[in-house]
Design a protein around this motif. Structure first.
Motif, PDB file in Angstrom:
ATOM      1  N   ARG A   1       8.597 -61.616  25.322  1.00 14.42           N
ATOM      2  CA  ARG A   1       9.948 -61.461  25.860  1.00 14.42           C
ATOM      3  C   ARG A   1      10.653 -62.811  25.998  1.00 14.42           C
ATOM      4  O   ARG A   1      11.857 -62.926  25.789  1.00 14.42           O
ATOM      5  N   SER A   2       9.891 -63.826  26.363  1.00 14.93           N
ATOM      6  CA  SER A   2      10.485 -65.147  26.598  1.00 14.93           C
ATOM      7  C   SER A   2      10.972 -65.811  25.319  1.00 14.93           C
ATOM      8  O   SER A   2      11.649 -66.832  25.373  1.00 14.93           O
TER       9      SER A   2
ATOM     10  N   ALA B   1       8.440 -71.020  27.264  1.00 17.72           N
ATOM     11  CA  ALA B   1       9.050 -70.717  28.546  1.00 17.72           C
ATOM     12  C   ALA B   1       9.749 -71.925  29.142  1.00 17.72           C
ATOM     13  O   ALA B   1      10.855 -71.826  29.674  1.00 17.72           O
TER      14      ALA B   1
ATOM     15  N   ILE C   1      16.299 -56.998  28.893  1.00 14.37           N
ATOM     16  CA  ILE C   1      16.210 -58.199  28.048  1.00 14.37           C
ATOM     17  C   ILE C   1      17.579 -58.684  27.577  1.00 14.37           C
ATOM     18  O   ILE C   1      17.654 -59.590  26.746  1.00 14.37           O
TER      19      ILE C   1
ATOM     20  N   LEU D   1       8.183 -55.030  23.872  1.00 16.81           N
ATOM     21  CA  LEU D   1       8.386 -55.171  25.312  1.00 16.81           C
ATOM     22  C   LEU D   1       7.100 -54.998  26.099  1.00 16.81           C
ATOM     23  O   LEU D   1       6.954 -55.571  27.188  1.00 16.81           O
ATOM     24  N   ASP D   2       6.179 -54.215  25.574  1.00 18.16           N
ATOM     25  CA  ASP D   2       4.942 -53.947  26.290  1.00 18.16           C
ATOM     26  C   ASP D   2       3.836 -54.931  25.937  1.00 18.16           C
ATOM     27  O   ASP D   2       2.720 -54.826  26.439  1.00 18.16           O
ATOM     28  N   ASP D   3       4.138 -55.888  25.051  1.00 18.26           N
ATOM     29  CA  ASP D   3       3.168 -56.923  24.699  1.00 18.26           C
ATOM     30  C   ASP D   3       3.175 -57.985  25.808  1.00 18.26           C
ATOM     31  O   ASP D   3       3.765 -57.808  26.867  1.00 18.26           O
ATOM     32  N   ALA D   4       2.550 -59.113  25.565  1.00 18.82           N
ATOM     33  CA  ALA D   4       2.473 -60.186  26.555  1.00 18.82           C
ATOM     34  C   ALA D   4       3.867 -60.670  26.949  1.00 18.82           C
ATOM     35  O   ALA D   4       4.809 -60.625  26.155  1.00 18.82           O
ATOM     36  N   GLU D   5       4.000 -61.153  28.175  1.00 20.04           N
ATOM     37  CA  GLU D   5       5.286 -61.614  28.693  1.00 20.04           C
ATOM     38  C   GLU D   5       5.881 -62.735  27.843  1.00 20.04           C
ATOM     39  O   GLU D   5       7.096 -62.862  27.737  1.00 20.04           O
ATOM     40  N   PHE D   6       5.031 -63.543  27.210  1.00 20.30           N
ATOM     41  CA  PHE D   6       5.580 -64.648  26.428  1.00 20.30           C
ATOM     42  C   PHE D   6       6.408 -64.140  25.251  1.00 20.30           C
ATOM     43  O   PHE D   6       7.311 -64.836  24.766  1.00 20.30           O
TER      44      PHE D   6
END
Length: 355
Positions: free
Chosen positions: A291-292, A14, A340, A284-289
Motif C-alpha cells: 500500500r505504501s 515508507a 488508498i 490491498l490484503d498483501d503486506a502493508e508495504f
C-alpha cells in the motif's frame, strides 16, 4: 535474510513519503491548514485526428462497443466541435471538478519498425507529444504533461531531451501495444539518460483490454528490471494486474520487484473497474508495504464501477458513488472509500514533481 531485505525495502519506501511531503509543502508554500497537493498520475489524452491534432486511432478500436460507449458517455459528438476539441473540453472540466490538484496527461507513441521509423499499420492509436504539450499548456494549472517515448524509435534520445527541455518530468511507455521489449539491453542507454534527467518512467504492466495487443508478455513486470537497474524511478501502471481469466498471473512479479527496488511504484489506474476487483483485493490484503508504494491513477476515460466494490466499501456508499457524473471524481472517491485514495494521490504528486 529475506525478511531483512523486505524490511529494508519497506522502510526505504515508507520513509521516502514523509520526505516527499515535507519538501513538497515547502516548495509549494502551502499553509499549515492546507492539505498536500494531489495528482491523478494516469489520465489519457485521446483523439481521432480531426482538427489537425495529429492523433490516430484504428478502426478496430473506433468500431468497437467500448469506443462507442465512451463517445456517448462523454457526449463527444457536439455540433460545431470536432471530437478532439470536445474531448479536451470534457477532460478539462472533469479535472477541474475532480477534487484533485492536478492530472498527468498521457500521450501514446507509435509502433516502430526495425529501422526505428513509425509503423502506422501496426499502430492502434497514437497521441503525439506535441499535442500533449499543447493541451497541457492551455490548462497548465491543473494538468501535467506526460509524453510517450517508445525507445525503439531512431530518435528516442533526442525526443527524450526535447520533452525534458519542454518541462516534462514524466514519460509513458506501453510495451504490449507498442511492441517494445524493455528488457532488451540495447535500451540501457535510454534508461540511463532518463535517470540522469530525473524523468519518472511510467510503464504499462499487466493485461490490456482496451487496445490491440502485439505481445501480452511484453507487459510482464519483470521486464522493468533493466530500467530499475539503471537507477530509474519507475511506475508500474496497473501493478501487473488483470482479469480473473487472464494468464499468466503477473501480479506476484510486481510485488516481488517491490521488495527489491525502492524506486519502483505502482499506480492504481483501472483498478476501480469490474474486471480488477479480485486483483485490487489481492494488493490491498498483501503486506502493508505494498500500500505504501501505490500512486493514485484513474485510467480516465475508462470509468470505475463502485458497485463492483460494494463488498469492500458497503452497498450504500457504492450506490452513492455510482451517481457521480465526474469520472475522475468517482474513481478518486472510490479509492478514498477503499482507504488508498488521498494518501496515494498526495504521494503521486510528490513523486511526479520530484519532491
Amino acid at each position: 535474510m529475506t525478511n531483512i531485505v523486505n524490511r529494508r525495502t519497506f522502510l526505504a519506501g515508507a520513509l521516502s513519503v514523509p520526505c516527499f511531503a515535507s519538501s513538497l509543502i515547502g516548495g509549494s508554500k502551502a499553509s499549515a491548514n492546507e492539505p498536500p497537493p494531489t495528482l491523478d498520475i494516469h489520465v489519457h489524452l485521446f483523439g481521432v485526428g480531426d482538427g489537425g491534432t495529429g492523433c490516430r486511432i484504428a478502426k478496430s478500436i473506433t468500431e468497437g462497443l467500448q469506443f462507442r460507449y465512451l463517445m456517448s458517455l462523454l457526449k463527444l459528438q457536439q455540433p460545431g466541435k470536432t471530437v478532439d476539441e470536445r474531448y479536451e473540453e470534457v477532460l478539462a472540466e472533469q479535472v477541474r471538478g475532480s477534487g484533485l490538484t492536478q492530472a498527468a496527461i498521457l500521450g501514446q507513441d507509435a509502433v516502430y519498425d526495425a529501422n526505428g521509423q513509425p509503423d502506422w499499420n501496426r499502430t492502434s492509436f497514437y497521441v503525439p507529444n506535441d499535442y500533449v504539450f499543447a493541451v497541457v499548456a492551455r490548462h497548465s494549472q491543473t494538468m501535467l504533461a506526460c509524453p510517450s517515448i517508445n525507445p525503439e524509435r531512431a530518435d528516442a534520445l533526442d525526443e527524450l531531451a526535447r520533452c525534458h527541455a519542454k518541462g516534462a518530468r514524466l514519460l509513458k511507455i506501453h510495451p504490449p501495444t507498442q511492441g517494445v521489449n524493455l528488457a532488451d539491453r540495447k535500451h540501457a542507454r535510454f534508461f540511463c539518460r532518463c535517470c540522469e534527467l530525473g524523468m519518472v518512467v511510467l510503464v504499462h504492466t499487466g493485461h490490456e483490454h482496451s487496445a490491440p495487443v502485439i505481445d501480452k508478455n511484453l507487459a510482464a513486470p519483470k521486464r522493468l528490471e533493466l530500467a530499475l537497474d539503471q537507477g530509474c524511478t519507475v511506475v508500474a501502471c496497473h501493478t501487473g494486474t488483470g482479469w480473473i481469466t487472464d494468464t499468466p498471473d503477473q501480479l506476484p512479479e510486481f510485488v516481488e520487484l517491490l521488495r527489491r527496488y525502492p524506486k519502483l511504484w505502482g499506480d492504481t489506474s483501472v483498478l476501480g473497474t469490474v474486471g480488477r476487483v479480485r486483483d485490487l483485493g489481492r494488493l490491498l490484503d498483501d503486506a502493508e508495504f505494498v500500500r505504501s508504494r501505490l500512486l493514485h491513477g484513474s485510467d480516465f476515460p475508462f470509468p470505475a464501477s463502485p458497485i463492483a466494490h460494494a463488498g469492500r466499501i458497503g452497498t450504500e456508499r457504492a450506490r452513492q458513488l455510482e451517481q457521480e457524473g465526474n469520472l475522475l471524481k468517482k474513481d478518486f472517491e472510490l479509492k478514498e472509500a477503499i482507504g488508498i485514495g488521498r494518501v496515494s494521490a498526495q504521494r503521486g504528486f510528490a513523486v511526479a514533481n520530484r519532491c
